[in-house]
Structure formats: C-alpha cells, structure tokens
Design a protein around this motif. Structure first.
Motif, mmCIF file in Angstrom:
data_model
loop_
_atom_site.group_PDB
_atom_site.id
_atom_site.type_symbol
_atom_site.label_atom_id
_atom_site.label_comp_id
_atom_site.label_asym_id
_atom_site.label_seq_id
_atom_site.Cartn_x
_atom_site.Cartn_y
_atom_site.Cartn_z
ATOM 1 N N TRP A 1 0.849 -1.193 0.000
ATOM 2 C CA TRP A 1 0.000 0.000 0.000
ATOM 3 C C TRP A 1 0.883 1.241 0.000
ATOM 4 O O TRP A 1 1.778 1.386 0.824
ATOM 5 C CB TRP A 1 -0.916 0.006 1.224
ATOM 6 N N LYS A 2 0.611 2.154 -0.905
ATOM 7 C CA LYS A 2 1.365 3.397 -0.982
ATOM 8 C C LYS A 2 0.644 4.562 -0.312
ATOM 9 O O LYS A 2 1.227 5.617 -0.114
ATOM 10 C CB LYS A 2 1.652 3.754 -2.452
ATOM 11 N N GLY A 3 -0.624 4.371 0.015
ATOM 12 C CA GLY A 3 -1.369 5.446 0.654
ATOM 13 C C GLY A 3 -2.457 4.900 1.557
ATOM 14 O O GLY A 3 -3.215 4.012 1.153
ATOM 15 N N ILE B 1 5.395 10.096 4.536
ATOM 16 C CA ILE B 1 4.882 11.471 4.545
ATOM 17 C C ILE B 1 3.542 11.454 5.268
ATOM 18 O O ILE B 1 2.594 10.812 4.816
ATOM 19 C CB ILE B 1 4.720 12.013 3.117
ATOM 20 N N PHE B 2 3.473 12.149 6.387
ATOM 21 C CA PHE B 2 2.242 12.189 7.178
ATOM 22 C C PHE B 2 1.588 13.558 7.025
ATOM 23 O O PHE B 2 2.188 14.591 7.338
ATOM 24 C CB PHE B 2 2.551 11.924 8.657
ATOM 25 N N ILE B 3 0.357 13.566 6.528
ATOM 26 C CA ILE B 3 -0.401 14.803 6.325
ATOM 27 C C ILE B 3 -1.619 14.757 7.244
ATOM 28 O O ILE B 3 -2.569 14.010 6.997
ATOM 29 C CB ILE B 3 -0.839 14.964 4.857
ATOM 30 N N VAL C 1 2.544 7.412 1.897
ATOM 31 C CA VAL C 1 1.760 8.581 2.298
ATOM 32 C C VAL C 1 0.688 8.140 3.295
ATOM 33 O O VAL C 1 -0.114 7.251 2.998
ATOM 34 C CB VAL C 1 1.101 9.271 1.086
ATOM 35 N N LEU C 2 0.688 8.770 4.456
ATOM 36 C CA LEU C 2 -0.306 8.517 5.491
ATOM 37 C C LEU C 2 -1.023 9.827 5.784
ATOM 38 O O LEU C 2 -0.384 10.859 5.982
ATOM 39 C CB LEU C 2 0.365 7.982 6.760
ATOM 40 N N ALA C 3 -2.349 9.792 5.797
ATOM 41 C CA ALA C 3 -3.123 11.013 6.022
ATOM 42 C C ALA C 3 -4.260 10.719 6.999
ATOM 43 O O ALA C 3 -4.696 9.576 7.152
ATOM 44 C CB ALA C 3 -3.687 11.553 4.710
ATOM 45 N N THR C 4 -4.720 11.770 7.670
ATOM 46 C CA THR C 4 -5.841 11.644 8.598
ATOM 47 C C THR C 4 -6.856 12.736 8.312
ATOM 48 O O THR C 4 -6.526 13.786 7.758
ATOM 49 C CB THR C 4 -5.378 11.772 10.062
ATOM 50 N N ARG D 1 -6.417 7.914 -4.511
ATOM 51 C CA ARG D 1 -4.984 7.673 -4.305
ATOM 52 C C ARG D 1 -4.699 6.925 -3.010
ATOM 53 O O ARG D 1 -3.624 6.357 -2.850
ATOM 54 C CB ARG D 1 -4.226 9.001 -4.301
ATOM 55 N N PHE D 2 -5.656 6.936 -2.083
ATOM 56 C CA PHE D 2 -5.472 6.200 -0.836
ATOM 57 C C PHE D 2 -6.126 4.827 -0.983
ATOM 58 O O PHE D 2 -7.346 4.693 -0.931
ATOM 59 C CB PHE D 2 -6.078 6.975 0.332
#
Length: 457
Positions: A217-219, A280-282, A322-325, A339-340
C-alpha cells in the motif's frame, strides 16, 4: 559550464555517484567562501583576524581568489537578485537584544604568521590523498535517531537552486525524531489499524523477500471522530517504523507567491525520496483538498493537481509512503480519495477498550481500581473517545491536586511532606459529571455510513 543532474534517482549506483558529486561540490563551495572571507580581511587590513582564520582553516595555503571576484561583488549580486525577485532589499543583519549577546570565546592558540603558514607542508599519505579542506556540517542535536539524516546532510542538495534548498530546509525541519516514547502498545483497541500500517511500512522493510511480487500500500487514509487515536497512531509509527517520518501540515504549503505551494509539494516528495524509506504524514488532509467551493480557486486546483501527480509518481523502488488523517472524509476530493488504497475508520472504543484505557491511565498515575469500579466507569462513558477518557483521568488528577492545595492554604497539610491522595470511585464519578463526549451518537453513525459506501479496509 557545469553539468546539470536530474533530481531523480535512476539506480542505486547512479544515486551514490550523484551524492558523492554533490558532496564534493558542497566542500568546494565552503572552501571558496573561506577564501573570499580571507581576501576581504586582508584587503581591509584586518591581518590579525586573517591570521586566526588561516590558522584554523589553512585557507590561503593552496589556493587564492581570482582577480575578478570578491565578497563585496557577491553581496551586491545577491542584493540585486533579491530586489528583482521580491521588490525589496534583503535584510542581512538584525540587532540582538542584550540577553542574546554572547561574546566570542577566545582560543589560547597563537596565530601563525603568513611566512610561517607558507612554510607548512601538507602531510603526505601514501594510501589516499585527502583534500586539505576538511570541514563538515555538524547537526547540533541531542537526538541520536537523526544519524540517518546526518549521513545525508543538506549539502547534498547544493546542486539545486537556492530556492529549492530553502524549501528543502523547511521540510527537513518537519522530520519527527524517534524519541517520542510512543509505541503501538499505547494505541489501545487499535490493533487492526496498526496491523494495516505495518503491512504497508514495517513488514516490507523487515521482510523484503516476501514483497518482491506483492504491491504494498502506498497510501492509507485514517478517518474517524476527533480523539480516536489517528494522530497517536502516526506518532507510534514514527517511533517504531524503520523509516524517515516527515510530518507536514497545511500551513507548510501556504504561500502568498504564485506557484510556491505546488513547488513545496514537489520538494516534499523529492526530499522523501532522498531520505527513503520515508513516510509522509499529512494531518487533516481535508484542509488541503476538499470539495468545498473555496477549493475551486485556480491556486487550489493547481495545488491539488500537483499533489495527485506526486502521489501517482511514487514507484515501488522509491519506498515512499503517504499517510493522512481526517475528521471529515466526506469533504475530501474524490480524486484524492482514489490515491489512498486503504481508507480505514478509526472507531470509538468499545466497552472492553474503554476499560483498558481507564486502566492504562490510572495505573500510569499510580491508581488502582477494582474490576467492578472499572465496569461502572465504562457504562458511564458511552460515545466517549480515547481522548475524552484521558481528559476524565486528567480531571481526576487535577481534582486531587485542588484538594491538596486547599488543605495547604488552610494550614491542614505540609506541602513538603506528601502529595495528593489516591483516587477513589467518587472522584471519577464527579469527573464524569463535568466531562462530556465530543461527538453524539447520531454524528458517529455518519462515519459508519460513509465507510460502508467509500471505505477500503
């Protein structure tokens, strides 16, 4: 003319050669700076200072500045460039306050004279010839977890433009150290979520032979109500994952200059690829790419386009994740959602999890409650998030402190002899009367419905 290199790496051998070339360029640049300073000192009859500089750096022993350049010309060129770009003169110096003024420590070493310096001969080494310029950039940090970053100093970026390097410096400041002291064990009741994070980041790095054919998993997007542990999971990942963790916020991309935000996105991914494996955490990504009317502005569209392009451009060999919340997943642009590959709900803790969270915080503070007491606390905390329960425990601690302070003020207790007493069941019940959950039951149902329609667990 100097040969220009692409910022992208094609292979490991090319990357190593490229970095060696950039490091050599950085050393030459620092050497040129020292010689320019030495020439300026000598031209202005500051011979004693020049001798000290020569004694410390051996500048002027092997090279000298050419006739068509000096420090004054360099400064004039920079001021002209800055004024052309920003329509204002650059600020070179700032006045220090009295408490900030620190005298320079004097060295007891005697400066060598110019004649004596010329007589000094460099040591000959049969095995390998070293450049006499031996200065290195040292990171003044107590954190030893930055050893990987120090092995790839920012001087390796010196072949890029000064504007690019300034942005890279801002990104590198957002790298999170591994000394936060948070582990996956602190993420109570989130076992399934951090297992998915391990599949994406930890396992591919620890067991690369198992992922030669599998596409990791890339995102991953973590969504859910506030206070459920999304950011806590990210901090635990920063401490436990064997990768560079870059924490970026929406403020890092804000700029009044046209096109600067898109450049910052590109630099972010360039830096992540350079320090790979990297995450990369956004946090609160909905602030960057939402479906609201405000996001239809031309600048917002350009920014989202660049972000989508960079995420799509991540190759398997580059080891960037890429990790996002978000607290509002329905506000995120659908193109970004695609993209996630994993979109995981971080739920409110259940009854068993709430009991474990109470036990975790109370034992951490030296309190012990019976199972019957914990069961009563659990029944009173429906729809409470993990953060809400932590607030309840903090309120219990503060109530004990207030009680002790009142006793000290009335002269009934000695402030030097004892601390607050042990917490009792009544203290927790009183705290629960003051603290209410941040989300209602109907609001939480909205997350479940969105997950059933768009989730990817």
């Amino acid at each position: 003319m100097m040969e220009m290199y692409s910022p992208y790496r094609t292979s490991s051998n090319t990357s190593n050669t490229y970095r060696e070339h950039l490091k050599k360029e950085g050393q030459e640049r620092k050497r040129n700076i020292l010689h320019l300073i030495l020439k300026y000192l000598l031209d202005n009859n500051l011979h004693s200072v020049a001798e000290i500089l020569q004694n410390e750096t051996q500048a002027g022993l092997y090279y000298q500045v050419c006739d068509n350049i000096d420090l004054d010309i360099v400064l004039q060129e920079y001021q002209s460039y800055y004024y052309t770009k920003f329509q204002k003169n650059p600020k070179i110096l700032k006045k220090l306050a009295e408490n900030e003024q620190t005298p320079i420590k004097k060295d007891n070493k005697r400066p060598i004279t110019r004649e004596k310096a010329q007589s000094v001969k460099p040591e000959k080494k049969e095995e390998k010839k070293e450049d006499p310029f031996q200065f290195e950039i040292i990171t003044l940090s107590k954190d030893q977890s930055f050893s990987e970053i120090e092995s790839k100093p920012l001087c390796d970026f010196e072949n890029y433009s000064s504007e690019w390097r300034e942005m890279a410096e801002q990104i590198i400041k957002q790298i999170i150290p591994k000394t936060l002291g948070i582990t996956f064990k602190d993420c109570i009741s989130l076992d399934e979520t951090f297992e998915t994070l391990k599949e994406a980041i930890v396992y591919p790095l620890n067991y690369p032979q198992l992922f030669e054919k599998a596409c990791t998993w890339k995102g991953i997007l973590l969504y859910g109500p506030p206070g459920t542990g999304k950011t806590l999971l990210a901090k635990a990942l920063a401490c436990e994952a064997p990768s560079t963790f870059i924490n970026v916020t929406s403020s890092a991309f804000i700029s009044k200059w046209r096109g600067e935000s898109e450049k910052m996105v590109k630099v972010l991914f360039d830096v992540a690829k350079f320090y790979s494996p990297a995450t990369i955490f956004i946090d609160e990504i909905d602030a960057l790419a939402s479906t609201s009317r405000d996001s239809n502005h031309e600048a917002s569209r350009r920014f989202k386009s660049e972000l989508l392009t960079q995420i799509d451009g991540i190759m398997k060999s580059e080891e960037v994740f890429v990790l996002a919340t978000t607290n509002t997943p329905w506000a995120i642009d659908n193109a970004l959602l695609r993209r996630f590959e994993k979109r995981i709900l971080v739920p409110l803790p259940g009854e068993n999890a709430r009991g474990r969270i109470f036990q975790y915080y109370f034992q951490k503070n030296g309190h012990d409650f019976k199972n019957d007491d914990l069961a009563e606390f659990v029944r009173s905390t429906e729809n409470f998030s993990g953060s809400d329960i932590r607030t309840v425990c903090k309120e219990v601690e503060m109530s004990l402190v207030r009680e002790k302070l009142e006793q000290i003020k009335l002269g009934k207790a000695d402030k030097r002899k004892s601390g607050p007493r042990q917490a009792k069941t009544g203290d927790v019940i009183n705290a629960l009367k003051k603290i209410k959950p941040c989300i209602a039951k109907g609001d939480y149902q909205k997350y479940i419905e969105w997950g059933a329609k768009y989730g990817a667990t």
